[in-house]
Design a protein around this motif. Structure first.
Motif, PDB file in Angstrom:
ATOM      1  N   ASP A 408       0.753  -1.315   0.030  1.00  0.00           N
ATOM      2  CA  ASP A 408       0.031  -0.104   0.048  1.00  0.00           C
ATOM      3  C   ASP A 408       0.875   1.134   0.028  1.00  0.00           C
ATOM      4  OD1 ASP A 408      -2.573  -1.464   0.184  1.00  0.00           O
ATOM      5  OD2 ASP A 408      -2.200  -1.701   2.323  1.00  0.00           O
ATOM      6  N   LYS A 414      -1.070   2.361   7.931  1.00  0.00           N
ATOM      7  CA  LYS A 414      -2.353   1.763   7.792  1.00  0.00           C
ATOM      8  C   LYS A 414      -2.816   1.246   9.188  1.00  0.00           C
ATOM      9  CE  LYS A 414      -4.875  -1.261   5.216  1.00  0.00           C
ATOM     10  NZ  LYS A 414      -4.962  -2.636   5.056  1.00  0.00           N
ATOM     11  N   ASP A 416      -5.785  -1.177  10.847  1.00  0.00           N
ATOM     12  CA  ASP A 416      -6.567  -2.140  10.037  1.00  0.00           C
ATOM     13  C   ASP A 416      -7.394  -2.669  11.220  1.00  0.00           C
ATOM     14  OD1 ASP A 416      -7.744  -4.119   8.713  1.00  0.00           O
ATOM     15  OD2 ASP A 416      -6.047  -5.144   8.185  1.00  0.00           O
ATOM     16  N   ASN A 476     -10.576  -0.383   7.349  1.00  0.00           N
ATOM     17  CA  ASN A 476      -9.083   0.300   7.314  1.00  0.00           C
ATOM     18  C   ASN A 476      -9.012   1.693   7.004  1.00  0.00           C
ATOM     19  OD1 ASN A 476      -8.204  -2.508   6.266  1.00  0.00           O
ATOM     20  ND2 ASN A 476      -9.315  -2.179   4.463  1.00  0.00           N
ATOM     21  N   TRP A 478      -6.183   4.585   5.902  1.00  0.00           N
ATOM     22  CA  TRP A 478      -4.920   4.734   5.321  1.00  0.00           C
ATOM     23  C   TRP A 478      -4.448   6.117   5.678  1.00  0.00           C
ATOM     24  CZ3 TRP A 478      -7.994   1.509   2.315  1.00  0.00           C
ATOM     25  CH2 TRP A 478      -7.492   0.424   2.196  1.00  0.00           C
TER      26      TRP A 478
END
Ligand SMILES: O=C(O)CCC(=O)C(=O)O
Ligand SMILES: [Fe+2]
Length: 496
Positions: A408, A414, A416, A476, A478
């Motif tokens: 990613d 990130k 999660d 998620n 980001w």
């Protein structure tokens, strides 16, 4: 499609319940109708019991009997009305109309769904090294379920694998179908029907293997498509167990594509790839992140990997919050996309089978609270309105749903969040770091995709293991690169 998310699968099961209700009623009505007709025939039987040498003698005997005469009148005057009425009512047409209604208001699976479900089974078999015989009998990695496959199901699976070029798997499915065909009480197939398929698949496998070896002597064969030796030399069962016994794992700097794949599958199966020295470095601790917010309830942090640093924050979301997020996401779920091969645009792909939804911050007050909580935990700016992070994404994986290993890189870090415990499978695995993070309800995994220098960290390669049993919901977040210039230095790992 409807196989890529468990929420849709549940709806499809509900749809089937409606169909089954109509069919069940049709059977009951038809049986009642047959019962009435049978009763009429049974009543008539006493007449036939009058044995006679000739037709004439028979008529004399029957017609001369007052009881027979009375019952004849009763049958043809009284019973007949009921029989005629039953014959006249058309239950079939009515059932058909109701089935059409069910179909109209709902989505029925299409060919792609059927194929998708078959492909998911093969993927699960590959990743979890499921023994074919156990799988066909409902044993999913040690968990015995009541679901079973028939000889015909296995034949279908074999055909599916064959058409996808997975000849090794095709042979195994056909062979299982053959065994089941010999054992079934409710025959779905004859063994000699299956034999032809086995022969054909073996030939295809061996020919393809021979050609590949001739053209690319050093080619690494996918175990789904091909065994190492021709099947005429060594049977599938023997070769499969040799493959399983001879695997080697390699974690660290010199890792090949093949290692990535083998490690990923091993991690999905819950195998440990790190040595004891590395494992001993991984600790759990309570942390208030130097934030008053966490003073009363410090977060439980678990370090999953040192290099690259991967953490799990436990109990970040409450049960109520989890339910709210799922409910917000359900109406917005759509098939997940991946970046197109050319790098432009997005497309549906089998490397990512799930459904995802993006939750706009204004949808519910919880989302804003969550954004601030993520910021406090990670020490990073996470406000999507100021473009510091993406909106919260919610993903739901269906049977065999997965996300093949990927990077990613576009995003710095990130987080999660796991929205439920998956019964079997569904970990997030990092084949190069050699670790897998198990989905634990309410917890969040966190890592940086980019190094401090801003360069991509190739060791963050990660993927979602296929869901073997149960449901997987994750959320998620980001976090972007640009916003973090002043924040990261004092974040998680002081040694980096
Ligand atoms: O679902 C997971 O475990 C990981 C998902 C993921 O890597 C992604 O969505 O980029
Ligand atoms: Fe990812």
């Amino acid at each position: 499609d409807m196989f890529s998310a468990s929420a849709d699968l549940a709806n499809t099961f509900r749809l089937e319940q409606q169909v089954v209700n109509v069919l069940g009623e049709l059977v009951a009505q038809t049986e009642a109708k047959l019962g009435i007709i049978r009763q009429y025939l049974k009543d008539y039987e006493s007449v036939v019991e009058e044995k006679a040498a000739s037709e004439e003698e028979f008529m004399e005997r029957v017609a001369g009997n007052p009881i027979h005469a009375y019952r004849l009148m009763k049958r043809l005057y009284f019973d007949w009305q009921t029989v005629e009425k039953e014959i006249k009512t058309d239950n079939w047409r009515n059932a058909l109309r109701r089935l059409e209604q069910v179909r109209m208001g709902a989505k029925f699976p299409k060919e792609e769904d059927f194929f998708g479900a078959a492909q998911a089974l093969v993927r699960l078999q590959d990743t979890y090294e499921l023994n074919m015989t156990q799988l066909a009998r409902g044993n999913l990695w040690g968990r015995q379920t009541r679901a079973e496959l028939t000889a015909q199901d296995c034949l279908f699976m074999g055909k599916h694998a064959f058409n996808a070029g997975a000849y090794a798997r095709a042979v195994e499915w056909f062979e299982e179908s053959y065994i089941l065909a010999g054992q079934e009480n409710n025959r779905t197939l004859r063994q000699d029907q299956v034999m032809e398929f086995i022969q054909h698949a073996i030939n295809m496998h061996d020919d393809t293997l021979q050609q590949t070896k001739k053209r690319h002597p050093m080619a690494v064969l996918s175990h789904t498509n091909s065994f190492r030796l021709p099947l005429k030399e060594k049977p599938a069962g023997v070769q499969r167990s040799e493959i399983i016994r001879s695997r080697k794992y390699n974690v660290g700097k010199h890792i090949t594509d093949q290692d990535d794949a083998t490690n990923f599958n091993a991690l999905c199966r819950g195998e440990t790839l790190l040595n004891d020295k590395l494992l001993a470095q991984l600790k759990c601790w309570y942390d208030s992140r130097r934030q008053p917010y966490f003073l009363l309830m410090p977060i439980k942090i678990e370090q999953n990997s040192m290099e690259p640093a991967i953490y799990t924050f436990h109990d970040v979301l409450s049960d109520d919050e989890i339910e709210t997020i799922k409910e917000l996401a359900k109406p917005l779920l759509a098939r997940s996309m991946v970046q197109g091969k050319t790098g432009v645009g997005h497309e549906v792909s089998n490397v990512r089978t799930s459904k995802t939804a993006w939750l706009p911050e204004g949808l519910h007050p919880l989302l804003n609270r969550l954004t601030r909580r993520i910021s406090l935990i990670t020490g990073l700016k996470t406000n999507p309105i100021r473009d510091e992070a993406e909106l919260l994404q919610v993903a739901n994986y269906g049977i065999g749903g997965h996300y093949a290993p990927h990077h990613d890189y576009l995003m710095k870090g990130k987080a999660d969040f796991e929205l439920n415990d998956v019964e079997r499978g569904g970990s997030t695995a990092f084949p190069r770091a050699g670790v897998a993070v198990k989905p634990v309800r309410g917890g969040a995994a966190f890592w940086f995709n980019l190094k401090r220098s801003g360069k991509p960290d190739p060791f963050t390669l990660h993927g979602a293991c296929p869901v073997l049993l149960g449901h997987k919901w994750v959320s998620n977040k980001w976090i972007r690169e640009t916003a973090q210039t002043f924040n990261r230095r004092c974040t998680l790992d002081a040694n980096e």
